[in-house]
Design an enzyme around this catalytic site. Structure first.
Site, PDB file in Angstrom:
ATOM      1  N   ASN A 393       0.833  -1.199   0.000  1.00 38.91           N
ATOM      2  CA  ASN A 393       0.000   0.000   0.000  1.00 38.91           C
ATOM      3  C   ASN A 393       0.871   1.253   0.000  1.00 38.91           C
ATOM      4  OD1 ASN A 393      -1.830   2.013   0.359  1.00 38.91           O
ATOM      5  ND2 ASN A 393      -2.833   1.155   2.141  1.00 38.91           N
ATOM      6  N   ASP A 394       1.493   1.528   1.133  1.00 42.63           N
ATOM      7  CA  ASP A 394       2.243   2.778   1.261  1.00 42.63           C
ATOM      8  C   ASP A 394       3.349   2.931   0.222  1.00 42.63           C
ATOM      9  OD1 ASP A 394       0.678   3.486   3.459  1.00 42.63           O
ATOM     10  OD2 ASP A 394       1.977   2.364   4.821  1.00 42.63           O
ATOM     11  N   VAL A 395       3.953   1.815  -0.188  1.00 39.62           N
ATOM     12  CA  VAL A 395       5.072   1.910  -1.136  1.00 39.62           C
ATOM     13  C   VAL A 395       4.611   2.274  -2.543  1.00 39.62           C
ATOM     14  CG1 VAL A 395       6.518   0.322   0.146  1.00 39.62           C
ATOM     15  CG2 VAL A 395       5.062  -0.568  -1.672  1.00 39.62           C
ATOM     16  N   THR A 396       3.285   2.385  -2.737  1.00 43.32           N
ATOM     17  CA  THR A 396       2.787   2.790  -4.055  1.00 43.32           C
ATOM     18  C   THR A 396       2.098   4.147  -3.980  1.00 43.32           C
ATOM     19  OG1 THR A 396       0.619   1.792  -3.681  1.00 43.32           O
ATOM     20  CG2 THR A 396       2.316   0.384  -4.647  1.00 43.32           C
ATOM     21  N   ALA A 434       1.292   2.801   7.499  1.00 40.01           N
ATOM     22  CA  ALA A 434       1.719   4.101   8.006  1.00 40.01           C
ATOM     23  C   ALA A 434       0.520   4.920   8.473  1.00 40.01           C
ATOM     24  CB  ALA A 434       2.481   4.859   6.925  1.00 40.01           C
TER      25      ALA A 434
END
Lengths: 466, 129
Positions: A393-396, A434
């Protein structure tokens, strides 16, 4: 055996250890590297047994057999998803062993050639003290990391009031005890030093949130190395010094890579509290304005993917938790047979420790060459038909690039939004690790597939086969 | 068997010569620098090893970072050298006890670390075919 011959054996072992790390520069040479490591350890143990002061062997050999059996069993049984907590647990053992060896050296100074009881050399006392402090911090810090990764205590940061003050006081106490220990050789001060360091390790890692675990695991890896080096100075043993330096450098580099991948400084991670501050929660609340998302079915996804020409899979830790990697590989095999170019994109912090995702994919028999790192894949997204985000999720999150207010602003991301279509498998609309919203969900070219990662993937496979 | 023995003798001969050379160096070192030489000697080795570690680890491919952590963890258990000394000496019972405990702990690490690395690396190998 002469002293110099032992020293020669230690040197040999050190060379083997360097070759072991060198072997990891490619998958082909890595197995040989591991064998070098084992040989090095064997040589070191033989050299240790040959030391003139070592007069009894039965106890030690029993210890090696008992410990070795436990270790072998654990290594055989452990699930690859649980690798990070296993490594954390292993680090804790090195830390505790360093404290024990230091205590042993302090009680048997003649055997350790550092003086006599009550008259240990000052320098050696400093080395014992430092080795103990680092070892003790490594021990309790790793235990907390293990408990968090294993889910035995919450991964949310635990914020004690005045924790910085407490940590500074503990630091001062450690220093104070060290000075008294060095000047009096009082065993009491040694234990004060050790206890304060144990407490410091606890308090240092408790406030760190789950998202930062890759950094913490690498950092503790580094500490376990420095602890070994510290004991090496006590024993005047170059092998321990060299090995500790190698491990310490390795852990430090990995921590650096992880920090860079999250755009955070190491200080920032340790000071802690990422992912749980009220500010983010408020933000998530206000963003909850019921923006519409496009929702699709596994059949839709199957249809689109079957007819595309290039696909990039973006796996995250959620995929591993759902054990979806095998279903995923099956899906990719079918698509490959249909002529689709399939690749995997891995963010450095995709797993819970450096390189974790690569191992999980390797375990699912994903070909090594299909797995690409962030820098290598990002330029290909604009020419990619479908990006398939599973458990990440957060890494995109494009907010990392275009929203300076975002807590993850500046973090390098996988630029999936540039692909023609994005499929996003997600359990619900809840925020990521996050604790922040991902604007990717609301884009026109994004289609959400709600459900368990494994189940959704299996349904796609079924749709592809029919 | 003879063959092995003669090779072994050769190795011990060579290492004997090397250790004589090392003995000379150490003697020079000890006599010329005096009391703090052992620490300076250790510090020299330590700093140089940090550089070796730095360059070697940057060459490790990112895909193998997990095995790297497992194997560094295993080799940091070389602290067993100290544990064996503590457990094997006859000077202090307390040291013997903590030495034994430390031996058990790091043995878990040595066997566990190398074996789990082996398992991981085997997974990467299958792909090369």
């Amino acid at each position: 055996m002469s002293e110099n011959f032992s020293a020669f054996l230690y040197l040999t072992a050190a060379v083997f250890f360097i070759l072991a790390l060198r072997g990891l520069s490619s998958a082909k040479t890595s197995i040989k590297g591991n064998v070098f490591g084992i040989i090095g350890m064997g040589v070191a143990i033989v050299a240790a047994f040959a030391m003139p002061k070592v007069s009894s062997y039965a106890l030690t050999i029993t210890g090696i057999i008992v410990g070795g059996a436990i270790g072998a069993l654990v290594a055989k049984k452990i699930d690859m998803t649980a690798l990070p907590q296993l490594v954390a647990a292993f680090h804790s053992l090195v830390g505790l062993a360093a404290v024990l060896v230091a205590a042993g050296a302090m009680s048997a100074p003649i055997s350790f050639k550092i003086g006599t009881l009550g008259h240990i050399m000052r320098g050696s006392l400093v080395e014992i003290g430092l080795g103990t402090a680092i070892g003790a911090v490594t021990f309790t810090g790793s235990v907390v990391a293990f408990l968090k990764l294993q889910g035995l205590i919450g991964s949310k940061p635990l914020m004690l009031p005045n924790r910085h003050l407490i940590n500074v006081s503990l630091g001062a106490l450690i220093l104070f005890a060290l000075v008294l220990f060095v000047f009096t050789e009082g065993h009491f001060f040694f234990w004060v030093l050790a206890s304060a360091s144990f407490a410091l390790g606890l308090l240092m890692i408790l406030p760190v949130g789950g998202a930062d675990m890759p950094v913490i695991v690498s950092m503790l890896n580094s500490y376990s190395g420095w602890a070994a080096s510290g004991i090496g100075f006590t024993l005047n043993n170059t092998l321990l010094i060299v090995t500790g330096a190698l491990v310490g450098a390795s852990g430090a580099i990995l921590s650096y890579i992880m920090c860079k991948a999250m755009n955070r400084s190491i200080i920032n991670v340790i000071v802690g509290g990422f992912g749980n501050s009220d500010a983010f929660e408020d933000k998530a609340g206000s963003a909850d304005e019921q923006r519409s998302v496009k929702q699709g079915s596994p059949e839709d996804a199957a249809f689109v993917m079957k007819n595309c020409s290039s696909l990039v899979i973006v796996p995250g830790y959620g995929m591993a938790v759902a054990q979806a990697q095998h279903a995923l590989r099956e899906m990719c095999n079918i698509l490959k047979n249909n002529g689709v170019k399939v690749r995997y994109a891995i963010h450095p912090v995709a797993g819970r420790m450096p390189g974790h995702m690569n191992v999980l994919l390797a375990e699912a028999n994903v070909p090594y060459d299909d797995v690409l790192e962030l820098e290598d894949i990002n330029r290909d997204f604009p020419s990619t038909d479908v990006a398939f985000v599973i458990g990440a999720n957060d890494v995109t999150n494009p907010a990392a690039k275009n929203n300076p207010q975002s807590p993850i602003y500046g973090m390098p991301i996988l630029e999936v939004e540039q692909a023609k279509t994005v499929f996003f498998i997600k359990r619900s609309m809840a925020a990521g690790y996050a604790g922040i919203d991902n604007e990717l969900f609301f884009r026109d070219n994004t289609m959400m597939l709600f459900g368990d990662a494994k189940k959704v993937t299996e349904e796609i496979v079924k749709a592809l086969e029919s | 068997m003879y063959h092995v023995q003669s090779v072994f003798h050769k190795i011990t001969d060579i290492s004997g010569e090397l250790s004589d050379a090392a003995a000379m160096l150490t003697a020079i070192n000890l006599t010329s620098i005096g009391g703090c030489s052992q620490f300076m000697w250790g510090l020299t080795v330590f700093v140089l090893a940090c550089f070796v570690g730095y360059y070697v680890v940057w060459r490790v491919t990112p895909a193998l970072h997990a095995p790297l952590m497992a194997v560094t963890n295993a080799i940091s258990s070389v602290i067993i050298v100290g544990a064996i000394l503590a457990a094997g000496q006859a000077e202090s019972t307390f040291a013997k006890t903590v030495g034994f405990l430390a031996t058990v702990l790091v043995s878990v690490n040595i066997f566990g670390g190398f074996l789990v690395t082996k398992r991981m690396l085997a997974m990467f190998q299958k792909k090369d075919k």
